[in-house]
Design an enzyme around this catalytic site. Structure first.
Site, short mmCIF file in Angstrom:
data_model
loop_
_atom_site.label_atom_id
_atom_site.label_comp_id
_atom_site.label_asym_id
_atom_site.label_seq_id
_atom_site.Cartn_x
_atom_site.Cartn_y
_atom_site.Cartn_z
N LYS A 13 0.86 -1.19 0.00
CA LYS A 13 0.00 0.00 0.00
C LYS A 13 0.89 1.23 0.00
O LYS A 13 1.74 1.40 0.87
CB LYS A 13 -0.90 -0.01 1.24
CG LYS A 13 -1.77 1.23 1.37
CD LYS A 13 -2.73 1.12 2.53
CE LYS A 13 -3.51 2.40 2.71
NZ LYS A 13 -4.45 2.32 3.82
N GLU B 124 7.53 -6.55 1.06
CA GLU B 124 6.33 -6.39 1.89
C GLU B 124 5.37 -7.57 1.69
O GLU B 124 4.83 -8.12 2.65
CB GLU B 124 5.59 -5.09 1.52
CG GLU B 124 6.17 -3.83 2.12
CD GLU B 124 5.86 -3.69 3.61
OE1 GLU B 124 5.18 -4.57 4.17
OE2 GLU B 124 6.30 -2.70 4.21
N LYS C 180 -2.24 -1.48 -3.74
CA LYS C 180 -3.11 -0.30 -3.66
C LYS C 180 -2.28 0.97 -3.74
O LYS C 180 -1.28 1.07 -3.04
CB LYS C 180 -3.86 -0.36 -2.33
CG LYS C 180 -4.73 0.82 -2.05
CD LYS C 180 -5.34 0.71 -0.69
CE LYS C 180 -6.05 2.01 -0.39
NZ LYS C 180 -6.40 2.15 0.97
N SER D 87 -10.29 5.68 -4.36
CA SER D 87 -11.23 6.79 -4.47
C SER D 87 -10.82 7.83 -5.51
O SER D 87 -11.66 8.31 -6.28
CB SER D 87 -11.39 7.45 -3.10
OG SER D 87 -10.14 7.88 -2.60
C1 PBG Z 1 -7.07 3.21 5.74
C2 PBG Z 1 -7.53 3.14 4.33
C3 PBG Z 1 -7.41 4.13 3.34
C4 PBG Z 1 -8.03 3.62 2.20
C5 PBG Z 1 -8.48 2.36 2.50
N1 PBG Z 1 -8.14 2.07 3.81
C6 PBG Z 1 -6.90 5.52 3.41
C7 PBG Z 1 -5.56 5.84 3.85
O1 PBG Z 1 -4.66 5.01 3.96
O2 PBG Z 1 -5.39 7.02 4.13
C8 PBG Z 1 -8.13 4.36 0.88
C9 PBG Z 1 -9.15 3.86 -0.06
C10 PBG Z 1 -9.46 4.77 -1.17
O3 PBG Z 1 -8.82 5.83 -1.40
O4 PBG Z 1 -10.42 4.45 -1.90
N2 PBG Z 1 -8.03 2.72 6.63
#
Ligand code: PBG
Length: 334
Positions: free
Chosen positions: A203, A241, A256, A282
């Site tokens: 991530k 990772e 991600k 998102s």
């Molecule tokens: C953290 C989390 C995030 C997302 C999913 N789980 C945000 C972050 O790490 O700040 C992002 C998902 C998205 O942008 O659609 N709980």
């Protein structure tokens, strides 16, 4: 994946356009099929009753109270989408994110309600503290540092609490060291040996999470997430990772965001061959919606192309805000 790319004769004996001449031929030689079965739909649960509030930066995505979440889950299931992932926004936030591991917390209540009403749907939970802490960080903060091991203990408690409330899978999204192992041990000790863990394994510290932080109300009040999420410049490190999460017991590994990291998805799938998920985040969703609204692109076409590209890169499943729209588009194509 195709290794026969070089077995082709020279032009004009071979004309690669021949197999593109009709829709029937194109369908017969298509290498990647998008299916509803590959989608996981993210949902944001908020307190209260009869709440359905659109996220301004994510048209078509809503924060919903448990009653509406139940209805939404029934619809998602009836569309043929197999799974949802829950994010919770609690009544109150505090320094240690108590709402995350409260057996009567917002996600736990949603799990109990949906498990009874829509038993066939797989309920995945995002395991993190950032939506539950007053400072918006994914763990405990001490002396300006996000501490690892103590936070991991809380994440393990959160995972067990979700499991006890009816989660069918847990998905730790924090990127702290050792959390997959700690969660696996805690689940096993509490009788959840068969509950799978989908780890957010690679991530990245990404600007593409902006709209999500509005939806989940989880923007950090100070600092950022670069001390735990990965540097966008690295992909060898992503393999480390992922390898470590697999050693610790991850059943599914996730990359991600998806689109700027298709190479990472490809390498992870090639190297480990584990069920691999990609999170079409998102910001990726918001960009398509914004450009579509401006009349600059054909939103549906771009959506299907994006999702197909993510699958083609090697993802077996996709977490996406497009899941419902894409499922409907696939139905129309039948
Ligand atoms: C953290 C989390 C995030 C997302 C999913 N789980 C945000 C972050 O790490 O700040 C992002 C998902 C998205 O942008 O659609 N709980």
């Amino acid at each position: 994946m195709n290794t026969a790319a070089t077995s082709v004769s020279a032009y004009p004996i071979s004309r690669l356009r021949r197999l593109r001449m009709t829709g029937v031929l194109r369908a017969m030689v298509r290498e990647t099929e998008l299916s509803k079965k590959d989608f996981i739909y993210p949902l944001f649960v908020v307190p209260g009753g009869n709440v359905k509030r659109e996220v301004s930066s994510m048209p078509g995505v809503y924060q919903m109270s448990v009653d509406n979440i139940v209805r939404e889950c029934a619809e998602v299931h009836s569309l043929g989408i197999p799974a949802v992932i829950f994010f919770g926004i609690p009544e109150e936030k505090d320094e240690v994110g108590s709402g995350a591991y409260d057996d009567n917390g917002i996600v736990q209540r949603a799990l109990r309600a949906v498990r009874n009403e829509v038993p066939g749907l797989l309920l995945i939970t995002d395991v993190c503290l950032c939506e539950y802490t007053s400072h918006g960080h994914c763990g405990i903060v001490r002396g300006g540092e996000i501490v690892n091991d103590e936070s991991v203990e809380l994440l393990a408690r959160e995972a067990v609490s979700h499991a006890a409330a009816g989660a069918g899978m847990v998905a730790p999204s924090d990127m702290f060291d050792g959390r997959v192992g700690a969660i696996r041990r805690a689940l096993d000790e509490n009788g959840f040996q068969n509950l799978p863990v989908m780890s957010y394994a690679a991530k990245y510290a990404s600007g593409f999470y902006g709209p999500f932080r509005e939806a989940a109300e989880s923007t950090p009040k100070f600092g950022d997430r670069r001390s735990h999420q990965m540097d966008p410049a690295n992909s060898d490190e992503a393999l480390r990772e992922v390898a470590q999460d697999i050693q610790e017991g991850a059943d599914i590994v996730m990359v991600k965001p998806a689109l700027p990291y298709l190479d990472v998805i490809y390498r992870v799938k090639e190297r480990f061959g584990l069920p691999t998920a990609a999170y079409n985040v998102s910001g990726e969703y918001a960009m398509v919606k914004a450009a579509e609204r401006a009349g600059w692109i054909d939103g549906e076409r771009v959506m299907m192309e994006m999702l197909t590209g993510i699958r083609r890169a090697g993802a077996d499943m996709i977490l996406t805000y497009f899941a419902k729209e894409a499922a409907k588009a696939l139905d129309r194509q039948q």
